[in-house]
Enzyme design. Structure first.
Site, PDB file in Angstrom:
ATOM      1  N   ASN A  68       3.394  -7.813  -1.887  1.00 39.07           N
ATOM      2  CA  ASN A  68       2.435  -8.852  -1.486  1.00 39.07           C
ATOM      3  C   ASN A  68       1.246  -8.967  -2.428  1.00 39.07           C
ATOM      4  OD1 ASN A  68       1.566  -6.266  -0.404  1.00 39.07           O
ATOM      5  ND2 ASN A  68      -0.003  -7.405   0.719  1.00 39.07           N
ATOM      6  N   LYS A 119       6.595   2.921  -9.377  1.00 40.85           N
ATOM      7  CA  LYS A 119       7.721   2.108  -8.906  1.00 40.85           C
ATOM      8  C   LYS A 119       7.172   0.813  -8.309  1.00 40.85           C
ATOM      9  CE  LYS A 119      11.838   0.912  -7.286  1.00 40.85           C
ATOM     10  NZ  LYS A 119      11.441  -0.395  -6.669  1.00 40.85           N
ATOM     11  N   GLY A 138       2.865  -0.093   2.120  1.00 46.52           N
ATOM     12  CA  GLY A 138       4.022  -0.796   2.651  1.00 46.52           C
ATOM     13  C   GLY A 138       4.127  -0.601   4.149  1.00 46.52           C
ATOM     14  N   SER A 139       5.320  -0.734   4.651  1.00 52.64           N
ATOM     15  CA  SER A 139       5.539  -0.711   6.096  1.00 52.64           C
ATOM     16  C   SER A 139       5.430   0.697   6.657  1.00 52.64           C
ATOM     17  CB  SER A 139       6.924  -1.276   6.421  1.00 52.64           C
ATOM     18  OG  SER A 139       7.939  -0.359   6.025  1.00 52.64           O
ATOM     19  N   ASN A 140       5.142   0.772   7.960  1.00 48.27           N
ATOM     20  CA  ASN A 140       5.091   2.065   8.627  1.00 48.27           C
ATOM     21  C   ASN A 140       6.440   2.754   8.624  1.00 48.27           C
ATOM     22  OD1 ASN A 140       2.672   0.520   9.765  1.00 48.27           O
ATOM     23  ND2 ASN A 140       2.334   2.594  10.538  1.00 48.27           N
ATOM     24  N   VAL A 188       8.872   2.688   6.396  1.00 51.54           N
ATOM     25  CA  VAL A 188       9.142   3.331   5.107  1.00 51.54           C
ATOM     26  C   VAL A 188       8.132   4.441   4.849  1.00 51.54           C
ATOM     27  CG1 VAL A 188       9.301   2.981   2.620  1.00 51.54           C
ATOM     28  CG2 VAL A 188      10.217   1.255   4.178  1.00 51.54           C
ATOM     29  N   GLY A 189       6.853   4.183   5.145  1.00 52.05           N
ATOM     30  CA  GLY A 189       5.837   5.196   4.931  1.00 52.05           C
ATOM     31  C   GLY A 189       6.098   6.466   5.719  1.00 52.05           C
ATOM     32  N   GLU A 233      -1.121   3.482   2.753  1.00 52.46           N
ATOM     33  CA  GLU A 233      -1.802   2.292   3.281  1.00 52.46           C
ATOM     34  C   GLU A 233      -0.710   1.498   3.966  1.00 52.46           C
ATOM     35  OE1 GLU A 233      -3.088  -0.824   4.451  1.00 52.46           O
ATOM     36  OE2 GLU A 233      -2.681  -1.580   2.436  1.00 52.46           O
ATOM     37  N   CYS A 267      -2.472  -7.159   3.991  1.00 52.13           N
ATOM     38  CA  CYS A 267      -2.544  -6.114   5.016  1.00 52.13           C
ATOM     39  C   CYS A 267      -3.770  -6.292   5.895  1.00 52.13           C
ATOM     40  CB  CYS A 267      -2.526  -4.736   4.370  1.00 52.13           C
ATOM     41  SG  CYS A 267      -3.831  -4.464   3.171  1.00 52.13           S
ATOM     42  N   GLN A 272      11.824 -12.366   4.008  1.00 54.24           N
ATOM     43  CA  GLN A 272      10.535 -12.381   4.685  1.00 54.24           C
ATOM     44  C   GLN A 272      10.368 -13.647   5.516  1.00 54.24           C
ATOM     45  OE1 GLN A 272       8.661  -9.915   4.991  1.00 54.24           O
ATOM     46  NE2 GLN A 272       6.800 -10.773   5.868  1.00 54.24           N
ATOM     47  N   GLU A 289       3.243  -6.005  13.707  1.00 59.78           N
ATOM     48  CA  GLU A 289       2.884  -6.705  12.482  1.00 59.78           C
ATOM     49  C   GLU A 289       3.945  -7.739  12.132  1.00 59.78           C
ATOM     50  OE1 GLU A 289       0.806  -5.412   8.363  1.00 59.78           O
ATOM     51  OE2 GLU A 289       2.694  -4.379   8.801  1.00 59.78           O
ATOM     52  N   GLU A 321      -8.466   4.661  -0.147  1.00 59.98           N
ATOM     53  CA  GLU A 321      -8.376   4.084  -1.475  1.00 59.98           C
ATOM     54  C   GLU A 321      -9.736   3.487  -1.844  1.00 59.98           C
ATOM     55  OE1 GLU A 321      -3.845   2.839  -2.227  1.00 59.98           O
ATOM     56  OE2 GLU A 321      -4.924   1.420  -0.976  1.00 59.98           O
TER      57      GLU A 321
END
Length: 478
Positions: free
Chosen positions: A149, A172, A225-227, A229-230, A247, A281, A328, A380, A459
């Protein structure tokens, strides 16, 4: 169609296998292709990063700052071509892409300045004739995983501080939007960054995930990214001494009280909700309105939404761009459909753009009759969808803001200073705004959410140095 190379060990390389990159304004033909690196090349990237770190940590901070400042200059010099690629691969408007490109350069400049600042603290010691201090040191090789994004500003936000403090990186970029990150890497490379300090891995995550995440030389992972994947990454790292900075998701709320400047609040909410097609986000996705102002505010809100111009990001007239990919777009449309099935009312939008079937467009959508039990209120969506709900008073508004597993950003619109400061204290969010948007946090401002929106490492600003450095305590007897 352009064919691009990626940066490994200071050299621009290909792999023989390719991934196509598409423009979400029209996905019929690819605009570029990037190398699909195999796992062995990921391991090679870590080999170079290990050697790069050994050199870079001993490099003078003044030399690091010089290289980063030169990279910032090159990004500004190349701003138009970089912004064009940000728009082409992501879909956001050229105005948004230019802003993102300029901000990426700002990150380099800001952390180049911090590289010159103090890196420790002199401490009193109870022992006689003893001088004690702390000093900050880089932690090592850091894996940087960035989202689609904000494909340029997020790598800049992550890479600039870790490079300034002497770390090396394996980066990456998102598979859908790699061109922007490659521009950032090229600027650093052209500015004289030593070989191996920054290595860019392009490829299909499913094919390289093990090599990317399981290398024993990783000292830290920073991910946006998404929860889902995180959390998977966090679990994978749990039994190793690897720092994780995440984040993650958000379900950000803006509260409009009855005493607010309603026209100004409507403009701000629309800007926060529909900029970048809601793919921020910090985008506002819930608006909570004190009941006496509800009808007037919704009328003003819908007028602002009606004025949005849907179109490709390359068109200067566009104010609402396409979503980043067909996947998306379809996900957002499915979320809207489930909300309607649950009883929500479509006040605006609610569908794909029938005039742009070859692109990833969703019309700006406002949903009414939303209840807190609905998924559209709690989960989300990450698209141009805004849910509106009335509450009775300030207390209920704060409760509605905090009734979420997320805690990234919130805003309050009011003329009452006492309620503004109460909101600041009571909102369970990492970013709180009063009479302005939930979006728009500058490079020197600490950034990150509470609850499931993030981890303990912020961050931006000086706070990020807690992630990219470790503290050594030193005592000298004389």
């Amino acid at each position: 169609m352009r064919t691009l190379e990626t940066l490994i060990g200071g050299e621009w390389v290909t792999s023989g296998a390719w991934i196509d990159v598409h423009d979400p304004a029209d996905v019929r033909e690819p605009l570029a292709r990037i190398p699909a690196l195999p796992a062995k090349d990921v391991t090679r990237a870590y080999d170079h990063a290990e050697r790069g770190f050994a050199l870079w940590k001993r490099t003078s901070p003044f030399e690091r700052a010089r290289i980063m400042t030169e990279a910032a200059r090159l990004i500004r010099e190349r701003l138009e071509s970089i912004a064009a690629d940000v728009t082409a691969e992501n879909g956001k408007t050229l105005a948004e892409a230019r802003g993102e490109t300029g901000k990426a350069a700002d990150f380099l400049d800001y952390y180049a300045g911090l590289a010159r600042q103090r890196y420790g603290t002199l401490l009193h010691d109870v022992r006689p004739d003893t001088r004690t201090h702390t000093q900050r040191e880089p932690i090592g090789v850091i894996l940087v995983i960035s989202p689609w994004n904000d494909p340029l500003i997020t790598p800049a936000r992550k890479l600039a501080p870790l490079l300034a403090t002497g770390n090396a990186a394996v980066f990456k970029p998102a598979t859908e939007t790699p061109l922007s990150g490659l521009h950032f890497a090229r600027a650093l490379h052209d500015a004289g960054l030593p070989a191996g300090v920054l290595n860019v891995v392009t490829g299909r995550t499913a094919e390289i995930e093990e090599a990317l995440l399981d290398d024993p030389r990783i000292a830290g992972v920073t991910f946006t990214g998404s929860n889902a994947v995180g959390n998977r990454i966090r679990r994978r790292l749990a039994d190793r001494n690897v720092r994780f900075q995440g984040e993650l998701g958000g379900k950000n709320a803006s509260v409009v009280l009855a005493d607010a400047d309603l026209p100004a609040a409507a403009k701000a909410v629309v800007a926060a909700s529909f900029g970048q097609a809601g793919q921020r986000c910090t985008a506002t996705s819930r608006v909570i309105v004190e009941r006496p102002a509800h009808d007037d505010f919704v009328r003003l809100l819908l007028a602002e939404v009606e004025a949005l111009a849907v179109g490709p990001g390359s068109d200067p007239a566009t104010t609402l761009c396409p979503l980043s990919s067909p996947r998306q777009r379809d996900s957002v449309l499915a979320d809207i459909g489930r909300a309607v099935d649950a009883g929500a009312t479509v006040l605006a939008g609610g569908a794909a753009d029938p005039e742009r079937a070859h692109g990833c467009y969703v019309l700006p959508t406002v949903l009414g009759d939303v209840t807190p039990e609905m998924a559209i209120w709690r989960e989300e969506v990450f698209g141009p969808v805004l849910a509106v709900r009335a509450v009775e008073d300030f207390t209920q508004a704060v409760e509605a803001v905090n009734d979420s597993e997320f805690g990234l950003a919130a805003a309050l619109f009011t003329r009452d200073l006492s309620r503004a400061y109460r909101f600041i204290d009571e909102a369970e969010c990492g970013q709180v705004a009063v009479n302005t948007t939930t979006t728009g946090w500058d490079v020197h401002l600490p950034f990150g959410g509470f609850r499931d929106s993030g981890t303990g490492y912020k961050e931006q600003g000086e706070e990020v140095l807690r992630f990219s450095t470790r503290v050594k305590t030193v005592a000298v007897h004389y």
